[in-house]
Design a protein around this motif. Structure first.
Motif, short mmCIF file in Angstrom:
data_model
loop_
_atom_site.label_atom_id
_atom_site.label_comp_id
_atom_site.label_asym_id
_atom_site.label_seq_id
_atom_site.Cartn_x
_atom_site.Cartn_y
_atom_site.Cartn_z
N LEU A 196 -6.02 3.91 -11.46
CA LEU A 196 -5.90 3.23 -10.18
C LEU A 196 -6.22 4.17 -9.04
O LEU A 196 -5.98 5.38 -9.13
CB LEU A 196 -4.46 2.73 -10.00
N VAL A 245 -5.63 -1.31 -3.29
CA VAL A 245 -5.47 -0.59 -4.55
C VAL A 245 -6.30 -1.32 -5.60
O VAL A 245 -6.24 -2.53 -5.71
CB VAL A 245 -3.99 -0.58 -4.99
N LEU A 263 0.83 -1.22 0.00
CA LEU A 263 0.00 0.00 0.00
C LEU A 263 0.86 1.26 0.00
O LEU A 263 0.51 2.26 0.62
CB LEU A 263 -0.96 0.01 1.21
N VAL A 300 -0.67 4.15 -7.72
CA VAL A 300 -1.79 5.10 -7.77
C VAL A 300 -1.31 6.48 -8.15
O VAL A 300 -1.87 7.15 -9.03
CB VAL A 300 -2.50 5.15 -6.40
N GLY A 322 1.29 3.10 -2.54
CA GLY A 322 0.63 4.12 -3.35
C GLY A 322 1.42 4.62 -4.53
O GLY A 322 1.01 5.57 -5.20
N PHE A 379 -7.12 4.18 -4.36
CA PHE A 379 -7.26 3.44 -3.12
C PHE A 379 -8.73 3.27 -2.82
O PHE A 379 -9.54 4.18 -3.06
CB PHE A 379 -6.63 4.20 -1.95
N CYS A 402 2.78 1.68 -13.76
CA CYS A 402 2.46 1.13 -12.44
C CYS A 402 3.36 -0.05 -12.12
O CYS A 402 3.91 -0.15 -11.03
CB CYS A 402 0.99 0.73 -12.36
#
Lengths: 616, 588
Positions: free
Chosen positions: B144, B155, B127, B132, B129, B146, B172
């Motif tokens: 993408l 995600v 996580l 994202v 991020g 959360f 990503c």
């Protein structure tokens, strides 16, 4: 035209739940029936504070306090008191230990030691009528601030009052205002003022009551703040779960706009300002300032690093001044009666430095194992003992005081030895707890401190936004650990491990939800270590709460077979013939406690499983 | 900007006010572990692994180095006991979630964690991020995000469904530190994309490209799709990237031109009997060549459309060449490249190879010897033109196969040969636009459509127009050695022209008598040598003496008789006629 008699019926959420709208209507109808409409005025007011005894009705100018009033009592009340002038004895307040009722409001201990500043208008005015507010000097502070004072003077007055944030942070509001104002000027960006009405702490209802009983005090405070800081835009972020408060605030704003107190050219001063209400959506974390602003912007309510202060870069990167509801509600009085008056209440000397003490009063929601549950306001510096025993009326049911929890999930539990402690920002923080927003939960010998720690950690685990590792994973592991201890599966190193986790979280979490999550755990370990050790080393729960460690048992000597406990039991665990000793099937018992509540012979007890096993 | 002084681990240093501590530490070579940080993305400060101790006067704070802005006079400790204690716990907490992720295990080893006290979880997403943030802020595709709160945070794409907005840029997967995001290669898609697209939005087009520098393909570049990204610009040190570049038209004056506009492949769609475009496993020669390239889509592997290896391959020669319906000429290169393919197939796979040919044209150095080698490698050569490729099976051996139907002239039989893959040896044709190019440069084309050389034996690289030369496949199908030879020849001719200093020109050229020229410009378009130009100011035509070959077309056309052909004027012509008829003058 004032009428001969005013009947003030409390319509705070608690009393409303008890049917107070119907009570008020019934009294009004009865008065009409008896031809008393010209003489009797029924006013629906905000929360009177004595929530344990609702629905409340106060009759003025007689100063008579009625509690537990039901719709069916309306006829009696009108007949006896309003018509014949004889107070109704059975509706008067009778203290728990005493026999004689106490008719007069001013004599009732619950009210006697309170000092109403923020809640000055509670129970006196109809919060849905702006004229009532104006009749009690409402908006005069605004007029003074707009016409007799410069923005700098307003700012200075608030600074010198030393008022510190009532939302829990305890940061001097005047300093915050000044930073926002300066940032606005320095950056050339218009600031914005926000009111934090998210009030997420379980058991806290101070802000709700303030908005329900006197919304205009908050509005007036915000307009004065806008003048001092220099902005046209204000927001109230109110949590989703407060529909009545939101309705009353919306009405208040509409009425203020009608009267030219909000909007363009307020009171002809040339100042423009308006307030918008934004509703939360059920996230505790949105009470945190950066998460609140994210939510205000329409984003997901997640906090961000506070290294860049929100007073400089906040809502939409503008300088933002965020204050709690209670803080805003204090402002009109500070302007009207002066900083010196405000600083004369409370502790320490804040004339030079607001951090030197805690000036003013604080509203607390007094709940838990206490006789007089309700909403109180006391001067800073009062002792815990006075609050709990004098105002609160002590512990019901003959039980003993064990601890008092302040500051909600971010606060800690204080033991008996702390009872004489002064209630102010710094003393509470030094003791391992904190003032918080004003939630005060009283606990007795039937409370388990491990369970309390577990309860708060469970709450925080659910409410954590999950963004940073230490909070999300730290809380998850802490909860698992706490559950194990509560279930009697704790290991000797567990206390140290919990303390280690708590310490790391205090260092590393991204926002205050995480950094203060440790407090309930750490304070209970510090002050009630014996209970922890009992759980871990002896598999015992002294408070008799942790279900895995206790068992219910029927006392053969006391049970007379009255059969009262059989029906309430959800698991149908009790069987027996009438007038004969009843039996409890342990495999069906869910330990809900319903049987204990109905048993008039005190024949059902909780016992420690470890004892029982030992005995067997 | 204001400069501040601070200390890190006892080292005194200076920095710009409010620079993040991590940046300053990196400059000094002090290593602080990070997980959610990346140079091209704004810091997020959520993994908390980079927590350091900061002292300011008496005040001690624990802050995240990646986004804490340094101020004057602070002392930073990146590896104190407190920091190590906190970091160790954070790593153990990460392991409780993602216990088998390499980057976490590595960190754990550095901090002496052998038995993580919260166990090892089975998740692979920490996580952080990064995915994202790169998708939302850098690339701008915003696919993408959360979802959910607290321990259930994850995600995902909207509603967990495959997003249409995903442009498959792979950013990503690139930034993910744990490998939780993988790019899947859709093998069948890869086959389809085979012909000629670039491999990535920024790439060197092919190994032999000149200049050997990357170019950006506008169609697949994320910036042109979303307005975001431009990561290449961020990481390019010499700042050599400019997305705003546009095509420019430049005018250059030259003395000679070499045309080497190449060829195009015969379009195999024109011969539907071979199933090209209908069957996925029928390829042209160029497509098969691309597949075999080590820098190609499959990395040089020979695969069918579904990604598996073929067990048998047919090579069909003379597709579109030596064919009275399409091109009568022989494309010259196909036999040799077919042999090369056969060899490659034998080298890379265990497939059977069938080569359907009319003649084997192995004319060059070592070519015949190469053919002999293939005979030994077991390639099956069938002399006979393939008539048909079909997938309709007539018996069990043909099920799921492509069947090549051909006449085996040596056996005197019609054969059906079931194979997995068919490669059509498509011939060479003049490139698109040869008509326009020829017209522009005033040169002719031979009947087969390729540019016409001045003389097939003695002047193969010159054209009828002086100064315009041709080289390579645009003159006629040829392989690389021959193309190189022709190119050298053309270059030599140009150089000799340039180096000569003076040239001998035709004596019999035309010139324009200016007083007579009316400026009607009838002659302007007539000159096959492009020797005539018009002076806009004087409104008079003039003839370039060097280019003029004296054909006289312009002189004949000029209505004012303003153009004089030297040595062929009317008087001279008449005098010649008189002279020729001198002996018979009395009889006239």
């Amino acid at each position: 035209m004032a009428k001969r008699v005013e009947v003030l019926a409390c319509t705070g959420t608690g009393c409303v739940a008890g049917g107070s709208y119907d009570v008020a209507s019934a009294i009004a109808a009865e008065a009409q029936k008896k031809g008393l409409s010209d003489e009797v005025q029924v006013i629906r007011t905000g929360c009177q504070g004595f929530c344990a005894r609702g629905p409340i009705v106060i009759v003025q100018p007689d100063n008579i306090f009625y509690c537990g009033v039901e719709k069916k009592d309306a006829a009696l009340l009108v007949e006896e008191h309003l018509l014949k002038g004889r107070p109704v004895k059975k509706l008067l307040y009778t203290p728990p230990e005493g026999k004689a009722p106490v008719p007069a409001l001013k004599d009732i201990p619950f009210f006697a030691k309170q000092r109403l500043v923020v809640l000055r208008n509670r129970g006196l005015i109809d919060p849905e009528k702006i004229d009532d507010y104006i009749a009690v000097d409402g908006y005069t502070a605004l007029a003074k601030a707009l016409t007799e004072m410069t923005p700098e003077q307003v700012l200075d007055e608030v600074k010198r009052s030393g008022i510190r944030g009532r939302g829990g942070g305890g940061f001097p509001a005047g300093v915050k205002w000044e930073s926002a104002r300066n940032a606005g000027i320095h950056r050339g960006v218009e600031p914005v003022v926000v009111c934090n009405a998210d009030e997420g702490d379980p058991g806290a209802f101070m802000d709700r009551s303030i908005i329900e009983c006197d919304p205009h005090s908050v509005v007036e405070g915000m307009i004065i703040g806008a003048r001092a800081i220099g902005t046209k835009e204000g927001f109230v972020y109110i949590r989703n779960e407060y529909p009545i408060a939101r309705e009353r605030l919306t009405k208040a704003l509409e009425q203020a706009r009608e009267y030219g107190l909000l909007g363009k050219n307020i009171l002809g001063s040339g100042m423009d300002f308006d307030i918008k209400i934004v509703q939360g959506a059920g996230a505790f974390v949105c009470g945190e300032s950066t998460a609140l602003m994210a939510s205000l912007e329409g984003n997901v309510g997640e906090p961000r690093a506070k290294y860049i202060h929100t007073v400089e870069f906040g809502y939409k990167n503008r300088p933002t001044n965020l204050n709690n509801v209670e803080t805003w509600a204090n402002i009109p009085l500070i302007i009207n009666r002066g900083a010196k008056w405000f600083a004369s209440m409370g502790t320490g000397d804040v004339s030079e430095n607001p951090w030197n003490g805690s000036s003013g009063t604080k509203v607390f929601s007094l709940v838990g194992k206490i006789n007089n549950t309700g909403l109180i306001e006391v001067p800073m510096g009062i002792s815990l003992r006075e609050i709990i025993f004098d105002i609160g009326g002590g512990i019901p049911g003959g039980h003993k005081f064990k601890a008092v929890q302040t500051g909600g999930p971010s606060g800690g539990c204080l033991p008996e030895s702390s009872l004489d402690m002064s209630v102010d920002f710094d003393t509470l923080t030094e003791a391992g707890s904190m003032m918080g927003s004003g939630g005060m939960i009283v606990m007795d010998d039937e409370t388990c401190m491990v369970d309390i720690a577990r309860y708060f950690i469970e709450f925080l685990t659910d409410e954590s936004c999950g963004k940073c590792t230490p909070c999300r994973e730290g809380l998850r592991q802490s909860l698992a650990l706490l559950q194990r201890v509560a279930d009697g599966k704790g290991k000797p190193g567990d206390i140290d491990l919990l303390q280690g986790l708590a310490s790391m979280m205090q260092d590393c979490c991204l926002c205050a939800l995480g950094t203060s999550a440790a407090n309930p755990v750490l304070s209970t370990i510090q002050n009630f270590r014996d209970e922890w050790e009992a759980h871990i080393n002896e598999r015992r729960c002294p408070g008799g709460v942790c279900k895995e460690l206790i068992q219910f048992a029927i006392d053969a000597e006391k049970c007379d077979g009255c059969h009262a406990c059989v029906r309430p039991c959800p698991g149908e665990a009790i069987t027996g013939e009438v007038k004969k000793l009843h039996a409890l099937d342990l495999t069906k018992c869910t330990k809900c406690g319903a049987c204990i509540e109905v048993c008039k012979r005190d024949a059902i007890h909780k016992v420690q499983r470890s004892d029982w096993r030992a005995a067997a | 900007m204001k400069t501040i002084k601070l200390k890190i681990n006892g080292i005194e240093t200076e920095a710009e006010d409010r620079t993040p501590i991590l940046t300053i530490a990196n400059r000094l070579g002090i290593k602080i572990p990070t997980l959610c940080n990346h140079p091209i993305i704004e810091p997020y400060g959520v993994c908390r692994v980079c927590t350091v101790e900061v002292r300011s006067g008496k005040r001690v704070r624990m802050v995240t180095a990646c986004n804490y802005p340094a101020v004057n006079g602070i002392e930073v400790f990146t590896d104190s006991e407190r920091v190590r204690r906190d970091r160790k716990l954070i790593i153990e907490l990460l392991m409780s979630r993602c216990g088998h992720v390499p980057v976490i295990e590595q960190l754990a080893a550095e901090y002496g964690i052998t038995e993580p006290q919260f166990g090892r979880g089975d998740d692979d997403c920490i996580l952080c991020g990064l995915c994202v943030r790169v998708c939302q802020d850098v690339i701008g595709a915003k696919v993408l995000g959360f979802f959910s709160r607290g321990t259930t945070r994850e995600v995902s794409t909207a509603y967990g469904e495959t997003s249409e907005k995903c442009i498959a840029c792979g950013a990503c997967a690139y930034v993910c530190p744990t490998g939780a995001i993988q790019i899947e290669n859709d093998e069948a898609m890869v086959q389809k994309e085979l012909p000629l697209g670039p491999l990535t939005p920024v790439s060197i087009p092919f190994m032999q490209a000149v200049p050997h520098q990357p170019v950006i393909d506008r169609d697949s570049c994320a910036h042109f799709k979303t307005g975001g990204c431009k990561v290449c610009e961020m990481v390019c040190e010499p700042k050599a990237i400019d997305h705003k570049q546009q095509d420019r038209i430049e005018e250059i004056e030259v003395g000679s031109v070499i045309l080497s506009t190449g060829f195009k492949s015969f379009d195999a769609h024109k011969m539907p009997q071979f199933g090209y475009g209908n069957y996925q496993n029928v390829l042209t020669g160029l497509e098969f060549e691309k597949m075999n390239s080590a820098s190609g889509r499959t990395g040089g592997k020979i695969t069918l459309a579904d990604g598996s290896e073929p067990k048998s391959v047919a090579l069909i020669h003379c597709v579109g060449s030596r064919d009275e319906h399409f091109n009568r000429y022989c494309s010259r290169v196909c036999c040799m490249y077919a042999l090369k393919f056969a060899h490659l197939i034998k080298e890379k796979t265990n497939a059977e190879v069938y080569s359907f040919y009319i003649d084997m044209r192995c004319f060059g150095k070592g070519y015949e010897e190469f053919y002999d080698r293939l005979l030994e490698e077991g390639v099956r050569f069938i002399r006979g033109k393939a008539a048909l490729v079909t997938d309709f099976p007539l018996d069990d051996t043909e099920v799921g196969k492509l069947v090549v139907r051909a006449e085996d002239t040596l056996l005197g039989q019609v054969r059906r040969v079931p194979v997995d893959m068919v490669v059509l040896c498509t011939g060479l044709e003049p490139a698109d636009g040869v008509q326009e190019v020829a017209h522009l440069f005033h040169i002719s084309r031979s009947p087969d459509g390729f540019f016409l050389e001045k003389h097939p034996k003695l002047a193969p690289v010159s054209t009828a127009t002086d100064g315009v030369f041709i080289a390579g496949a645009c003159q006629g199908p040829k392989d690389i050695p021959d193309t190189v030879a022709q190119a050298s020849g053309a270059a030599a001719q140009v150089l000799s022209m340039m180096g000569r200093g003076e040239i001998e020109v035709e004596a019999a050229t035309c010139y324009v008598e200016e007083e007579r020229c009316a400026g009607c410009r009838v002659c302007n378009t007539l000159c096959p040598m492009d020797a005539i130009s018009f002076n806009e100011e004087k409104k008079k035509t003039s003839i370039n003496d060097v280019l003029c070959k004296g054909c006289g077309t312009c002189a004949a056309a000029c209505p004012s008789s303003a153009i004089v052909p030297r040595h062929f004027t009317d008087i001279q012509m008449l005098a010649e006629i008189e002279g020729a008829l001198y002996d018979v003058r009395s009889t006239l």
